[in-house]
Design a protein around this motif. Structure first.
Motif, PDB file in Angstrom:
ATOM      1  N   LYS A 114      -4.924  52.642  28.091  1.00 47.09           N
ATOM      2  CA  LYS A 114      -5.262  51.389  28.758  1.00 47.09           C
ATOM      3  C   LYS A 114      -5.734  50.388  27.723  1.00 47.09           C
ATOM      4  O   LYS A 114      -6.478  50.728  26.812  1.00 47.09           O
ATOM      5  CB  LYS A 114      -6.368  51.630  29.801  1.00 47.09           C
ATOM      6  N   GLY A 115      -5.292  49.140  27.859  1.00 42.90           N
ATOM      7  CA  GLY A 115      -5.699  48.103  26.932  1.00 42.90           C
ATOM      8  C   GLY A 115      -4.579  47.724  25.986  1.00 42.90           C
ATOM      9  O   GLY A 115      -3.405  48.043  26.227  1.00 42.90           O
ATOM     10  N   VAL A 116      -4.940  47.055  24.891  1.00 43.49           N
ATOM     11  CA  VAL A 116      -3.946  46.541  23.943  1.00 43.49           C
ATOM     12  C   VAL A 116      -4.284  46.992  22.526  1.00 43.49           C
ATOM     13  O   VAL A 116      -5.412  46.822  22.055  1.00 43.49           O
ATOM     14  CB  VAL A 116      -3.902  45.001  23.975  1.00 43.49           C
ATOM     15  N   LEU A 117      -3.302  47.586  21.850  1.00 36.42           N
ATOM     16  CA  LEU A 117      -3.389  47.918  20.432  1.00 36.42           C
ATOM     17  C   LEU A 117      -2.077  47.500  19.780  1.00 36.42           C
ATOM     18  O   LEU A 117      -1.037  48.125  20.015  1.00 36.42           O
ATOM     19  CB  LEU A 117      -3.611  49.421  20.215  1.00 36.42           C
ATOM     20  N   THR A 162     -10.343  44.239  22.173  1.00 32.66           N
ATOM     21  CA  THR A 162     -10.911  44.334  23.518  1.00 32.66           C
ATOM     22  C   THR A 162     -11.112  45.810  23.843  1.00 32.66           C
ATOM     23  O   THR A 162     -10.616  46.688  23.127  1.00 32.66           O
ATOM     24  CB  THR A 162      -9.980  43.708  24.574  1.00 32.66           C
ATOM     25  N   ASP A 163     -11.824  46.108  24.913  1.00 28.40           N
ATOM     26  CA  ASP A 163     -12.056  47.497  25.309  1.00 28.40           C
ATOM     27  C   ASP A 163     -10.729  48.198  25.580  1.00 28.40           C
ATOM     28  O   ASP A 163      -9.818  47.611  26.184  1.00 28.40           O
ATOM     29  CB  ASP A 163     -12.926  47.558  26.558  1.00 28.40           C
ATOM     30  N   VAL A 164     -10.628  49.458  25.133  1.00 25.43           N
ATOM     31  CA  VAL A 164      -9.394  50.221  25.317  1.00 25.43           C
ATOM     32  C   VAL A 164      -9.736  51.655  25.718  1.00 25.43           C
ATOM     33  O   VAL A 164     -10.863  52.127  25.526  1.00 25.43           O
ATOM     34  CB  VAL A 164      -8.524  50.254  24.037  1.00 25.43           C
ATOM     35  N   THR A 165      -8.734  52.352  26.248  1.00 24.95           N
ATOM     36  CA  THR A 165      -8.832  53.781  26.535  1.00 24.95           C
ATOM     37  C   THR A 165      -7.719  54.484  25.775  1.00 24.95           C
ATOM     38  O   THR A 165      -6.557  54.068  25.839  1.00 24.95           O
ATOM     39  CB  THR A 165      -8.686  54.076  28.039  1.00 24.95           C
ATOM     40  N   VAL A 166      -8.076  55.531  25.022  1.00 19.72           N
ATOM     41  CA  VAL A 166      -7.077  56.255  24.235  1.00 19.72           C
ATOM     42  C   VAL A 166      -7.228  57.752  24.475  1.00 19.72           C
ATOM     43  O   VAL A 166      -8.274  58.230  24.908  1.00 19.72           O
ATOM     44  CB  VAL A 166      -7.219  55.967  22.722  1.00 19.72           C
ATOM     45  N   PRO A 172      -9.127  47.616  17.698  1.00 17.84           N
ATOM     46  CA  PRO A 172      -9.051  46.931  18.994  1.00 17.84           C
ATOM     47  C   PRO A 172      -9.934  45.686  19.056  1.00 17.84           C
ATOM     48  O   PRO A 172     -11.052  45.680  18.535  1.00 17.84           O
ATOM     49  CB  PRO A 172      -9.534  48.000  19.976  1.00 17.84           C
ATOM     50  N   VAL A 219     -14.530  51.916  23.197  1.00 15.63           N
ATOM     51  CA  VAL A 219     -13.317  52.727  23.275  1.00 15.63           C
ATOM     52  C   VAL A 219     -13.638  53.973  24.102  1.00 15.63           C
ATOM     53  O   VAL A 219     -14.529  54.747  23.746  1.00 15.63           O
ATOM     54  CB  VAL A 219     -12.823  53.149  21.881  1.00 15.63           C
ATOM     55  N   LEU A 269      -2.415  55.264  23.370  1.00 17.73           N
ATOM     56  CA  LEU A 269      -3.060  54.217  24.145  1.00 17.73           C
ATOM     57  C   LEU A 269      -2.790  54.441  25.632  1.00 17.73           C
ATOM     58  O   LEU A 269      -1.651  54.529  26.063  1.00 17.73           O
ATOM     59  CB  LEU A 269      -2.522  52.848  23.714  1.00 17.73           C
TER      60      LEU A 269
END
Length: 699
Positions: free
Chosen positions: A240-243, A272-276, A270, A191, A238
């Motif tokens: 980038k990515g999926v939550l 998969t890798d995400v950006t928050v 998450p 993350v 969020l």
């Protein structure tokens, strides 16, 4: 030349969860209740038999213990941790008599005591190593690293945390079947966290939430409910990515906000890798509230002292002139333990679930930071000492005591006595080598902060009947005079400080602090005149009072139908988010004010007094200073009879700590207050419940 250090009387504790784990008993086990009952009966006896001693011996590594990596003569410190032989003899006798459960439990308790003994001696080890200007480069254990004859060998510690690697490494231990085995988590996703223009990555293992990762990474995000998804404070966005959107997310955020990516970090797992992003509008990411001079007088004194109030929500410090008692400089910060929950019950729960060390380190680092901030430019010779007050749970977490007994009947603290140690010994190298003293408390629920408050208000010197009400996170109060004092604590929760309120926040710039409602529209005042970011305690109280006054909330606490679904709108943030006061917020205030008022009325009843008998009403806490008394009376928090007698005293805990630090008789006075105080347990009081039900209604 060899040097030996002997440590005795180190505090030890037993962790129930670990003990039962070692004997293979979980809560799902059909015999759990029986085993747990046996443990409770045995624990006190084991503690009485415990004789903790630690020996550190500084020398070169003996030739018989040398390895290819660690050569003979390598500087080492041999550490021997012992709890004495009585428990071992007890265990042997139990097995010999055929009582295998008692034997296994006593062995497991002994292991738990040894682990806690090692933790308790860590500060002393660190100080001893630092004096030799050495760091700990590794830990050697028998039989994995060195022959069994050595028992346990560890290297020395310095103030460089990167070199302090003295913790047992379960991953290198040959006992793979050990039920206490703690291995590094298996990395699952990364993350990227964006906070105030900076980027940082955290790794999450299977089953860990983003809030868990933020906690482990030392990043502060408010989570007053302890991560249960009910307070709505641990928001992230969020990028980038999926939550996936959870049910708790939908209860907290509007559809527009969900589309913008807002989520609760405690409900975000998450895959998969995400950006928050955490530092968005309205989020409590602050830590330090600031430091400032408190007087325009000369800032130079012959001797200085530092007083601290260890609050559940806020830490407050004062640098004082020891001769005059005048505060020369102050410092304040949000208690970062807040990520484990806003109230003491949440902190106790976190401690019992294995977070004692993390909670201890959190508060010690913050205290060290505040002391160093205030002591800058002051020599160690000029600084006399440090004195602190706080509720019993905060003191336990500071000292590293286990909180298991605080949360279960009969709610027994490890100690409520005055505590004294070295500041450097407690908080680590780099701190002044001066005395650090914690004021005495009264019970699990009425701590040193209330003793300090009564000291400041002169309870032990007054003939008139006085009432001290601390409207902080826990709602403690005291009623009495120099002859007799009754004390109690109510389960008011953190509502009066903005906790458990949807848009609640601390007293920061932009917090709504004043509210008036005209023709169903709110007119608000914010701290510093800044754009709204949330609602602080005074704003919460005034909002509730205005809703009651205008009839938008009826006597049962029901919000007007027009605002029932989305809440009553107060203002908009700079980013266009709607700051509102919800039906749940009304309920939180209802329950909190009923608890405080019922506690107050019960104390009067048990004292044999009526409202008119009380000559002085002292309102303590930052909330009490700016409390709008008419609003408090409107919602029933205070009775009408108290009008004209109310005196805000600010942070009476901090002021009492200053008095304790600077006035020689204050130590004896505090002990007299402790001895004179009688606690009224509201949960067992026959009248409290009825009074509480009556006080829930708005008059």
């Amino acid at each position: 030349m060899e040097h030996v250090i002997k440590l005795e009387n180190i505090p030890v504790r037993v962790k129930k969860k670990d003990v039962l784990c070692q004997v293979g008993c979980s809560q799902e086990s059909p015999v759990y209740e029986e085993v747990a009952a046996e443990y409770e009966a045995l624990k006190t006896e084991m503690l009485a038999l415990c004789r903790p001693v630690v020996l550190f011996r500084f020398a070169g590594l003996d030739e018989s213990l040398a390895t290819e990596k660690w050569k003979a003569g390598t500087p080492v410190v041999y550490a021997l941790y012992s709890i004495g032989g009585e428990i071992s003899r007890y265990s042997t006798a139990a097995f010999a008599s055929g009582d295998y459960l008692k034997g296994m439990l006593s062995d497991a308790i002994a292991d738990s005591l040894l682990f806690s003994l090692e933790d308790g001696a860590a500060c002393s080890l660190k100080g001893a190593c630092a004096q030799r200007q050495k760091g700990v480069a590794g830990r050697l254990e028998a039989p994995n690293d060195i022959p069994m004859e050595a028992q346990r060998v560890i290297h020395r510690e310095t103030d460089d945390e990167a070199l302090f690697l003295n913790q047992h490494d379960c991953g290198s231990c040959s006992r793979t079947d050990c039920p206490m085995r703690r291995t590094k988590k298996e990395h699952q996703v990364t993350v990227e966290v964006l906070q105030k223009g900076k980027s940082r990555s955290i790794a999450l293992g299977h089953g860990e939430s983003i809030l868990d990762g933020l906690r482990e990474g030392g990043m502060f995000v408010s989570a007053v409910c302890g991560g249960r998804g009910s307070c709505g404070k641990c928001g992230i966005r969020l990028v980038k990515g999926v939550l996936p959107v959870t049910e708790e997310d939908r209860k907290t955020f509007s559809e527009d906000e969900l589309e913008q990516g807002f989520r609760l970090s405690c409900r975000a797992f998450p895959q998969t890798d995400v950006t928050v992003e955490t530092s968005f509008d309205g989020e409590e990411t602050f830590a330090v509230l600031g430091s400032r001079p408190d007087t325009q007088q000369a800032q130079k004194a012959d001797q200085y002292g530092i007083a601290i109030d260890i609050g559940t929500t806020t830490l407050a410090f004062s640098l004082v002139d020891m001769k005059t008692g005048v505060a020369l400089r102050s410092y304040a910060a949000v208690n970062l333990q807040r990520v484990y929950g806003a109230d003491v019950i949440s902190r106790i729960k976190a401690s019992c679930e294995g977070e004692t060390e993390a909670l201890k380190e959190s508060i010690r680092k913050q205290l060290a930071r505040g002391i160093l901030e205030l002591a800058e430019g002051i020599t160690e010779k000029e600084l006399v000492g440090v004195t602190a007050a706080g509720n019993t749970t905060m003191v336990h977490l500071l000292m590293g005591y286990g909180c298991e007994s605080l949360g279960v009947y009969p709610f027994t603290p490890v100690t409520t006595e005055r505590l004294s140690c070295g500041c450097r010994q407690l908080l680590g190298e780099g701190l002044p080598d001066v005395p650090f003293t914690v004021l005495p408390g009264i019970s699990t629920f009425v701590g040193a902060d209330i003793v300090a408050g009564m000291l400041e208000c002169g309870f032990d010197q007054k003939e008139e009947l006085s009432l001290l009400i601390d409207l902080g996170t826990n709602g403690e109060m005291a009623l009495g005079n120099r002859e007799r004092v009754l004390v109690t604590s109510t389960a008011a929760g953190p509502a009066f400080e903005g906790g458990n309120i949807r848009w609640g926040t601390g007293s920061v710039e932009g917090a709504i602090c004043g509210v008036r409602i005209l023709e169903n529209r709110a007119q608000v005042e914010t701290i510093g005149g800044k754009a709204p970011v949330g609602i602080c305690g005074t704003g919460v109280l005034e909002t509730a009072a205005e809703l009651v006054r205008t009839g938008l909330v009826d006597e049962t606490g029901r919000l007007d139908e027009a605002f029932l679904e989305k809440g009553f709108p107060l203002a908009e943030t700079a980013a266009g988010r709607r700051v509102c006061f919800t039906q749940q917020d009304v309920r939180e205030i209802q329950l909190a004010k009923a608890a405080v008022r019922a506690g107050m009325e019960t104390l009067l009843l048990r004292y044999g007094a009526v409202r008119e008998d009380v000559a002085h009403i002292y309102l303590a806490g930052g909330f009490g200073v700016s409390l709008d008394v008419p609003s408090a009376i409107t919602i029933g928090l205070l009775p009408e009879e108290f009008s004209g007698k109310i005196e805000p005293v600010g942070n009476s805990s901090l002021k009492g700590a200053v008095r304790f630090l600077t006035e020689a008789p204050a130590a004896d006075r505090a002990e007299r207050i402790k001895r004179a105080a009688e606690e009224i347990g509201l949960s067992a009081d026959p009248d409290f419940n009825q009074i509480y039900i009556e006080q829930i209604m708005f008059e």
